[in-house]
Motif scaffolding. Sequence first.
Motif, PDB file in Angstrom:
ATOM      1  N   ASP A  96     -52.242 -78.249 -30.076  1.00  0.00           N
ATOM      2  CA  ASP A  96     -51.561 -78.023 -31.352  1.00  0.00           C
ATOM      3  C   ASP A  96     -50.658 -76.798 -31.230  1.00  0.00           C
ATOM      4  O   ASP A  96     -51.051 -75.778 -30.640  1.00  0.00           O
ATOM      5  N   LEU A  98     -48.824 -74.569 -33.851  1.00  0.00           N
ATOM      6  CA  LEU A  98     -48.559 -74.253 -35.253  1.00  0.00           C
ATOM      7  C   LEU A  98     -47.372 -73.317 -35.401  1.00  0.00           C
ATOM      8  O   LEU A  98     -46.553 -73.462 -36.312  1.00  0.00           O
ATOM      9  N   LYS A 139     -48.311 -81.325 -32.833  1.00  0.00           N
ATOM     10  CA  LYS A 139     -49.749 -81.501 -32.705  1.00  0.00           C
ATOM     11  C   LYS A 139     -50.101 -81.992 -31.307  1.00  0.00           C
ATOM     12  O   LYS A 139     -49.286 -82.591 -30.618  1.00  0.00           O
ATOM     13  N   GLU A 140     -51.333 -81.738 -30.906  1.00  0.00           N
ATOM     14  CA  GLU A 140     -51.811 -82.239 -29.622  1.00  0.00           C
ATOM     15  C   GLU A 140     -51.635 -83.759 -29.559  1.00  0.00           C
ATOM     16  O   GLU A 140     -51.992 -84.477 -30.491  1.00  0.00           O
ATOM     17  N   ASP A 142     -48.711 -85.298 -29.475  1.00  0.00           N
ATOM     18  CA  ASP A 142     -47.372 -85.714 -29.896  1.00  0.00           C
ATOM     19  C   ASP A 142     -46.517 -86.025 -28.669  1.00  0.00           C
ATOM     20  O   ASP A 142     -46.614 -85.359 -27.633  1.00  0.00           O
TER      21      ASP A 142
END
Length: 301
Positions: A96, A98, A139-140, A142
């Motif tokens: 992820d 952010l 996000k992880e 993607d």
Amino acid sequence: MFHGGTNFAYWSGADYKDQYKPVTTSYDYDAPLSEAGDPTEKLFAIRMVISKYADLLDVLDVLCPSGPIQSQFPLTFEAIKQAHGFVLYRTQLPRDILDPATLGAPPHSICDRGYVMLQKEYQGMLERYGQMTLHVTGKEGDTLDMLLENMGRISFGANVSDFKGLLGNISLDSIPLSNWLIYPLAIDTAVQQGWPHAAMPKSSSRGRAGPAFYTGTFETPGVAWDTFVKFPGWSKGQLWINGFNLGRYWTHRGPQQTLFVPGSVLHVGRPNNITVLELEGAPLTPLLLFLDQPLFNKTLG
């Protein structure tokens, strides 16, 4: 004829088709632009045809029917035997993100331009002697795609070993990304076989960012003359007419603003197919203009 006009003074002339017919002072011959330069219904019909599109990422099965090559790290065009054109590199975000993270490459390892998409959304462009980093969030898992363009090989001098593609590892905050799928794209083969005109691509009335194909048709009345096609509002890409690759346009960089269209590639009495691969962003009104002479301007920078 694209633009109407006026026969000033005594220059209206006449036609002869079984009988003498004097020509009117004002004329437009059902042209897309009127005598005063105003758009007619025909112009908007052309716009609607050109505005059919297909996102490049949605048609990888057509452009790479053999499927992708798997590799721990990126491979060059030469390693996968792709002589020219385009290769798509695909991986996934490992975690992820952010806060914006730096997506980057070592100096001179983008050969020659890379168009970056994350979850099919265009993020920007990396260039051989230009911008080498972008900031991304996601996000992880993607999907990260990078379309690499070979813009031509050095053909003389000491640097003729001009490898193409990704020549080094792409990193995220200095950590190399791995587990790549590599798609060598056979775009010319697909277009020569009638794609995308036979595939009924979607219609769009707004400009789109990132690599996409746009299609259209036009008819050549009478004789097919040599002409020049202009790209108002387009950015950079490749043009095919009737499956023939006319080359690269790059209106923003210049100086060339038109591409030469030999009359020999045009059809008379039946529709001519146009395919545009726009790499950066199409205009709100995706329209092409055909002119009787080339246009040049200054080179950017």
